[in-house]
Enzyme design. Structure first.
Site, PDB file in Angstrom:
ATOM      1  N   GLU A  84     -35.631 -12.275 -17.485  1.00 24.75           N
ATOM      2  CA  GLU A  84     -34.106 -12.147 -18.099  1.00 24.75           C
ATOM      3  C   GLU A  84     -34.015 -11.509 -19.284  1.00 24.75           C
ATOM      4  OE1 GLU A  84     -31.722 -15.713 -17.443  1.00 24.75           O
ATOM      5  OE2 GLU A  84     -29.993 -14.798 -18.723  1.00 24.75           O
ATOM      6  N   LYS A 276     -28.936 -24.679 -18.544  1.00 27.81           N
ATOM      7  CA  LYS A 276     -29.730 -23.589 -18.130  1.00 27.81           C
ATOM      8  C   LYS A 276     -30.135 -22.410 -19.167  1.00 27.81           C
ATOM      9  CE  LYS A 276     -30.473 -19.265 -16.014  1.00 27.81           C
ATOM     10  NZ  LYS A 276     -30.460 -18.134 -16.667  1.00 27.81           N
TER      11      LYS A 276
END
Ligand code: MEV
Length: 434
Positions: A84, A276
């Site tokens: 990411e 998260k």
């Protein structure tokens, strides 16, 4: 689409041929793409092939580093394996921000791991208790061949308790077993001990006359990935007025930041995203250091629900004009055994970290989670998250479009003042090309 029997027995080339012929027929480059990700060093490739089963290629993740972390007054560069964008940049930014404010503090609160022998018993509980009292020393003695080495390292079995769970499930009892696995994550050790307990238990139960025809029956023996007694805490703190250019700005930021954490404490929709973000940091270190991120994920999220509502894993306090922000998570991770001794990049990650023991790695990993959360909430309550994200998003789109250096520079300049949506970047590059 066809099925196949005996797939696992085929050679790697035959596996690739089968999948390409039957499932990738329309992709003429499939075989080449799979092969492009093989390592040219055949020994290294074999090592990767043997980590798991039915391998047909390697799946790369970027391996990055976040420098300038001060943890308990020691400097670290933190290795992170993550796909990411912005995560490593955010960690590095948080490290820099806290560096002149005392850095991060971290402590391991506890290191106990658990596992269970789950069993069914329909007889008189008093008979079971007297059986267990007699059995317990034998359980420990018969596990000795498994525990010897661990005991030499200062770990081993901590306790075995008989637990009656029949108020929740008919006839359900368990042996609740606790372990200290020192620098190993310890899954194999714990499961081996539990299966040995199971064998001893079954054999001795068959001989225990009082049971008569109500013999207990073992359902399963398995470790638990819920490790609320294998806890680590990471913290940052500074005078509130150091959080902004002016005292007013600093207090405004601290107040908004606190509200963001409070929202994640009472609103599960927000808490899941908030956590998260923490796991962006935690998982990246767990992966880079060859640990089991699924185990860590499962345990951490269960811990976030321990009070009956899923909530933020970080907390904040503004008492006495001090901004204190901390994270407490369970982490069952190791620095020996498993992939840690096998994967060359894991060895590099451990070297970058100065070959930590498991407790030090727990602290570093928790700090990565806290840093990530600080960076995310900081952006959310100020500029918004998209500003940072879109920069990387733009680069990803430009890569997809195979943009030239000139196109890149022009696009970066243009999208400094325009929102970079996928469609707009494509249109911009197409316009340049026309
Ligand atoms: C994105 O991967 C993570 C964030 O959504 C975390 C958060 O919202 O706190 C930015």
């Amino acid at each position: 689409m066809p099925k196949i029997s005996g797939f696992s027995k085929l050679s790697k080339t035959a596996k690739v041929d089968w999948i390409c012929k039957n499932y990738l027929a329309s992709n003429k480059k499939a075989k080449e793409t799979l092969a492009n990700y093989w390592n040219t060093d055949s020994k290294l490739q074999k090592l990767h092939d043997e980590f798991t089963e039915n391998t047909i290629s390697n799946y790369y993740l970027p391996f990055g580093i976040a420098p300038n972390f001060t943890i308990n007054d020691k400097t670290y560069v933190i290795p992170m394996a993550i796909e990411e964008s912005s995560v490593i940049a955010a960690a590095s930014k948080a490290a820099k921000f806290w560096d002149d404010k005392g850095g991060f503090k971290a402590e391991v609160i506890s290191t106990t791991k658990v596992g269970h022998v789950h069993f069914n018993y329909e007889g008189d509980p008093k008979k079971l208790i007297s059986f267990f009292d007699k059995l317990k020393p034998q359980l420990l003695a018969e596990a000795k061949p498994i525990t010897q080495n661990m005991e030499k390292r200062g770990g081993g079995i901590l306790d075995i308790e008989l637990i009656d769970k029949t108020n929740q499930l008919d006839n359900y009892f368990q042996l609740h077993c606790s372990f200290d696995t020192k620098d190993a994550m310890g899954a194999n050790f714990i499961n081996s001990c539990l299966e040995q307990f199971g064998q001893t238990f079954e054999r001795e139960a068959a001989k225990f006359e009082a049971f008569q025809n109500t013999l207990p029956e073992i359902i399963m023996c398995i470790l638990s990935n819920y490790v609320p007694e294998c806890l680590v805490r990471a913290e940052v703190s500074c005078p509130i007025n150091r959080l902004g250019e002016t005292t007013e700005e600093a207090h405004k930021f601290a107040k908004k930041f606190k509200q963001a954490i409070e929202i994640a404490t009472i609103e599960p929709y927000r808490a899941v995203t908030h956590n998260k973000g923490i796991m962006n940091g935690v998982d990246a270190v767990v992966l880079a250091t060859g640990n089991d991120f699924r185990a860590v994920e499962a345990g951490v999220h269960a811990y976030a629900s321990k009070d009956g509502i899923y909530k933020s894993l970080t907390q904040v306090s503004l008492a006495k004009e001090t901004f204190k922000f901390w994270l407490e998570i369970p982490l069952a991770i190791g620095t020996i055994g498993g992939l840690t001794n096998l994967h060359p990049l894991v060895k590099i990650a451990m070297e970058i970290l100065g070959k930590p023991d498991a407790q030090e790695l727990m602290k570093i990993t928790a700090v990565a989670g806290l840093a990530q959360n600080f960076a995310a909430v900081n952006s959310l309550v100020t500029s918004g998250i998209q500003k940072g994200h879109m920069k990387m998003h733009l680069m990803n789109i430009l890569n997809q479009l195979e943009a030239s250096q000139d196109e890149r520079l022009k696009a970066i300049e243009y999208f400094k003042t325009h929102t970079a949506t996928h469609a707009k970047v494509i249109a911009f590059v197409e316009k340049l090309r026309n």
